[in-house]
Enzyme design. Structure first.
Site, PDB file in Angstrom:
ATOM      1  N   LYS A 165      -6.337 -10.719  -5.631  1.00  0.00           N
ATOM      2  CA  LYS A 165      -7.326 -10.833  -4.500  1.00  0.00           C
ATOM      3  C   LYS A 165      -8.285 -10.269  -5.296  1.00  0.00           C
ATOM      4  CE  LYS A 165      -8.420 -10.212  -0.286  1.00  0.00           C
ATOM      5  NZ  LYS A 165      -8.046  -9.466   1.725  1.00  0.00           N
ATOM      6  N   LYS A 215       0.293  -1.350   0.003  1.00  0.00           N
ATOM      7  CA  LYS A 215       0.416  -0.034  -0.124  1.00  0.00           C
ATOM      8  C   LYS A 215       0.645   1.511  -0.017  1.00  0.00           C
ATOM      9  CE  LYS A 215      -4.298  -1.807   1.787  1.00  0.00           C
ATOM     10  NZ  LYS A 215      -4.939  -1.442   2.946  1.00  0.00           N
ATOM     11  N   LYS A 273     -11.282  -4.192  -2.773  1.00  0.00           N
ATOM     12  CA  LYS A 273     -12.455  -2.936  -3.241  1.00  0.00           C
ATOM     13  C   LYS A 273     -11.521  -2.001  -3.350  1.00  0.00           C
ATOM     14  CE  LYS A 273     -14.370  -3.163   1.123  1.00  0.00           C
ATOM     15  NZ  LYS A 273     -15.128  -3.009   2.612  1.00  0.00           N
TER      16      LYS A 273
END
Length: 389
Positions: A269, A174, A272
């Site tokens: 994966k 991230k 969102k």
């Protein structure tokens, strides 16, 4: 001296009843008796409560094991969240003492829209209930409504070596997207907050997907470190019972659906944060949209369909999804689908998804429309807004 001071703070957390949770507190779960020595607390709102004491006594054979888990209220809740976590929670609430948290503090570690976060918090709570979480069996609440989460997080941060946090894969991924220089400190210390979410309630088990195992391993290491630094004789000298301050939690990883992959890349994966909505099935997607997404999802050119072929990640992912939403055994799906073409299987999968998700969508609308039975929540983002009024 420093150790004694830190220990006293840990003991305050582990024995207090957190008598007032603040005027913004709103909880979703109705009063029910909990096992162990959790205590009910009177908070703002009619007849709602949160259980916040971490002092427990589970020596009685009749005491259920405790499970704690949560999902961030960011973006739409998608099939991966549902099959990997929420659907399993529904089964767990009959066997364990369960606490399910809407973790809005975690959601602010990355850029977010205040109004959207507020709405997403309410919508996520409604979806929990629509998916089958029963508030007569489980406690459901918003993380920011219990100040003890961030209080314990700070104490854990003070005992967590920086090197442990630097190894976390999620932070590396991230922060690379945000730019390491622009990544927030909250993103770096995210694992300590997650550990606090778990340890605060003396959790026995934490339901996780395969990709979350590293976080649980870190939570276990932090709990063991705190127990070593501040438990045992040190605790006894301050008048405590000695022994461990925190339980060492164990992961619960479901055999099927533990990690639902993207519809556009079978090696990634379902997420969102993926830029393309085509990559995921959202729980509130319309029937037509589900059909379109399945029709356009990535497949391969091999003949027939099969599980567990490393060269066919998309095939394995789509068959696994079908297995779970149809309620069939793996062997049954293998026999049914082994000779199918993608043109035959995709409509079958789309129909199974629609049949499974439609009742959830109907219940979610009904819950949101019943304002007298569904308590609208006020997330941490609203507190930030109040500072500017």
């Amino acid at each position: 001296m420093g150790h004694a001071t830190s220990l006293s703070h840990f003991l305050i957390l582990s024995s207090s009843r957190f008598s007032r949770l603040g005027s913004l507190t709103r909880l979703l779960s109705k009063p029910t008796s909990l096992s162990g020595s959790f205590s009910s607390i009177s908070v703002t709102g009619q007849g709602f409560r949160c259980c916040c004491s971490v002092a427990t006594d589970d020596t009685s054979p009749s005491v259920k094991k405790r499970v704690v888990s949560g999902v961030q209220p960011t973006g739409s809740v998608h099939l991966g969240n549902y099959l990997g976590a929420i659907k399993n929670w529904v089964a767990l609430q009959d066997t364990y003492e369960t606490l399910f948290i809407i973790v809005d503090h975690h959601a602010i570690t990355l850029p977010y829209d205040t109004r959207q976060l507020g709405k997403a918090t309410t919508d996520t709570a409604a979806l929990y209930l629509a998916c089958g979480i029963d508030v007569s069996k489980a406690s459901v609440f918003v993380q920011s409504h219990v100040p003890a989460h961030v209080e314990l997080m700070w104490l854990l941060c003070s005992s967590t070596p920086i090197g442990w946090l630097q190894k976390m894969i999620q932070f590396k991924e991230k922060s690379r997207k945000e730019g390491v220089e622009n990544a927030s400190v909250g993103l770096f210390t995210y694992p300590d907050l997650m550990t606090a979410d778990i340890l605060l309630y003396q959790s026995d088990f934490v339901p996780v997907g395969e990709d979350q195992k590293q976080h649980i391993e870190l939570a276990r290491e932090i709990a063991q470190r705190v127990n070593h630094l501040y438990g045992g004789k040190k605790w006894k000298k301050l008048g405590g019972r000695g022994g461990s301050l925190f339980k060492i939690p164990e992961p619960l990883i479901p055999q099927a659906g533990a990690r639902v992959m993207s519809l556009t890349d079978g090696l990634s994966k379902m997420s969102k944060s993926a830029p393309s909505d085509q990559s995921r099935i959202n729980l509130l997607d319309s029937k037509d949209l589900i059909v379109d997404k399945i029709k356009r999802c990535k497949t391969d050119s091999f003949a027939g369909l099969e599980f567990d072929n490393a060269e066919r990640p998309e095939c394995n992912n789509l068959l696994s999804i079908y297995q779970i939403v149809s309620g069939k055994k793996k062997e049954e799906v293998m026999e049914e689908c082994k000779d199918m073409s993608w043109g035959t299987f995709k409509p079958l999968l789309a129909d199974a998804l629609i049949e499974h998700l439609s009742p959830i969508q109907v219940r979610e609308v009904k819950i949101l429309n019943q304002s007298n039975t569904f308590l609208r929540v006020c997330p941490i983002s609203s507190m930030f807004c109040s500072f500017h009024k």
